[in-house]
Design an enzyme around this catalytic site. Structure first.
Site, PDB file in Angstrom:
ATOM      1  N   ILE A 230      -9.072  -3.223  -0.284  1.00  0.00           N
ATOM      2  CA  ILE A 230     -10.071  -4.082   0.337  1.00  0.00           C
ATOM      3  C   ILE A 230     -10.667  -3.444   1.585  1.00  0.00           C
ATOM      4  CG2 ILE A 230      -9.066  -6.189  -0.609  1.00  0.00           C
ATOM      5  CD1 ILE A 230      -7.879  -6.800   2.103  1.00  0.00           C
TER       6      ILE A 230
ATOM      7  N   TYR B 290       8.219  -8.251   5.916  1.00  0.00           N
ATOM      8  CA  TYR B 290       6.765  -8.228   5.721  1.00  0.00           C
ATOM      9  C   TYR B 290       6.148  -9.553   6.157  1.00  0.00           C
ATOM     10  CZ  TYR B 290       2.242  -8.213   3.371  1.00  0.00           C
ATOM     11  OH  TYR B 290       0.895  -8.296   3.101  1.00  0.00           O
TER      12      TYR B 290
ATOM     13  N   SER C 282      -4.253  -4.457  -5.466  1.00  0.00           N
ATOM     14  CA  SER C 282      -4.590  -3.276  -4.672  1.00  0.00           C
ATOM     15  C   SER C 282      -3.366  -2.383  -4.565  1.00  0.00           C
ATOM     16  CB  SER C 282      -5.066  -3.692  -3.278  1.00  0.00           C
ATOM     17  OG  SER C 282      -3.989  -4.175  -2.513  1.00  0.00           O
TER      18      SER C 282
END
Length: 318
Positions: A47, A201, A236
């Site tokens: 992105i 994360y 992605s």
């Protein structure tokens, strides 16, 4: 016959889900950016690359701030070709190195007269420790962007109105900030199991939201605003360090239920370009729409303490 009807109904529902929910809203801004300069971190793929391409097409001078020279130069050639713009340049930046962040900022401030948009897009999903002794995800996903933003803020104030856009994730909802762990380990969590890695994360993504919350307060009275966002579930390279076998098994699911990178860049572009967002500085967006946050993601005391700890760990307060 009923079986065929049922299958048709399921396929129809799936198609509608993919078209409406997965693809999501698009940035509707028609803004042109001739004479404007933008930085997009992590813009050699995913992105970030699509964000940089869109901004180049609008006439901006686009700085691709990336770690890998090889991958960035390939992206640079693609973006120049597809946008028709020569105002796209690569500057090396490793957000996992405080020295690299400072070097990038110093070079940028010496060579570029203005900065109108800073898009902190780069992110990583993998365990590890940096040479600075920080947790890898903590450094790349939060401390690096925190330091970079602070080093460039004065230039943004000079060129305002300017915007800072921090790409977070819906995963921040699962995050917590353990200041004892930060003090002891310079990390947002410990352990290397799949659960541990996901938790770290998520914690780093909560840092993005809290950083934006506190930054907005500190920018009040200036001509710089800031926003954070969930780009959507994206097909992605964020998880490129996850097991290859797992990714092969997941590929059909990712292709259908996850956004492609063009769709995934739309909320970033909305926050960067949409007219009239200034009163929403500090807010969190998803699918090009402002969203409410849980209390932990807008906790003033935690956001302030995280800022102070980040100043110390990044060397800003020394």
């Amino acid at each position: 016959m009923y079986t065929y009807l049922l299958v048709g109904l399921v396929v129809g529902i799936a198609y509608i889900y993919h078209s409406v929910v997965v693809k999501g809203k698009r940035c509707t801004s028609k803004a042109k950016l001739h004479g404007k300069t933008v930085i997009v971190t992590g813009s050699n793929t995913g992105i970030g690359k699509m964000t940089a391409l869109d901004l180049a097409r609008r006439g901006a001078r686009v700085i691709l701030a990336c770690r890998s020279k090889r991958r960035a130069e390939a992206a640079l050639a693609d973006i120049k070709r597809e946008s028709g713009s020569n105002e796209v340049v690569f500057m090396q930046l490793d957000l996992g190195s405080l020295k690299s962040v400072r070097s990038f900022a110093e070079t940028f401030l010496k060579t570029e007269p203005r900065l109108d948009l800073l898009i902190n897009n780069a992110g990583i999903y993998m365990p590890g420790t940096t040479d600075d002794g920080l947790g890898m995800m903590f450094s790349v996903n939060h401390i690096g962007p925190f330091l970079l933003t602070n080093l460039l803020l004065d230039r943004m104030k000079e060129c305002g109105p300017s915007r800072v856009v921090n790409v977070s994730s819906i995963g921040h909802n699962f995050g917590t900030i353990d200041f004892n762990c930060l003090s002891t380990h310079k990390e947002l969590g410990v352990g290397n199991s799949a659960t541990d890695v996901f938790n770290i994360y998520a914690n780093s993504k909560l840092c993005n939201v809290l950083f934006t919350h506190e930054l907005a307060k500190r920018l009040q009275g200036t001509n710089v605003t800031c926003y954070t966002l969930h780009p959507g579930a994206i097909n992605s390279e964020l998880f490129r360090n996850v097991s290859k076998v797992f990714m092969i098994l997941m590929k059909p699911f990712l292709m259908f239920f996850f956004k492609d990178t063009v769709a995934g860049s739309q909320t970033t572009l909305h926050c960067a370009l949409q007219e009239g967002l200034e009163p929403l500085s500090g807010c969190y967006f998803s699918n090009c729409t402002v969203r409410n946050l849980y209390a932990k993601a807008r906790d003033n005391a935690v956001a302030k303490k995280l800022w102070e700890v980040s100043e110390s760990l990044s060397g800003l307060s020394s």
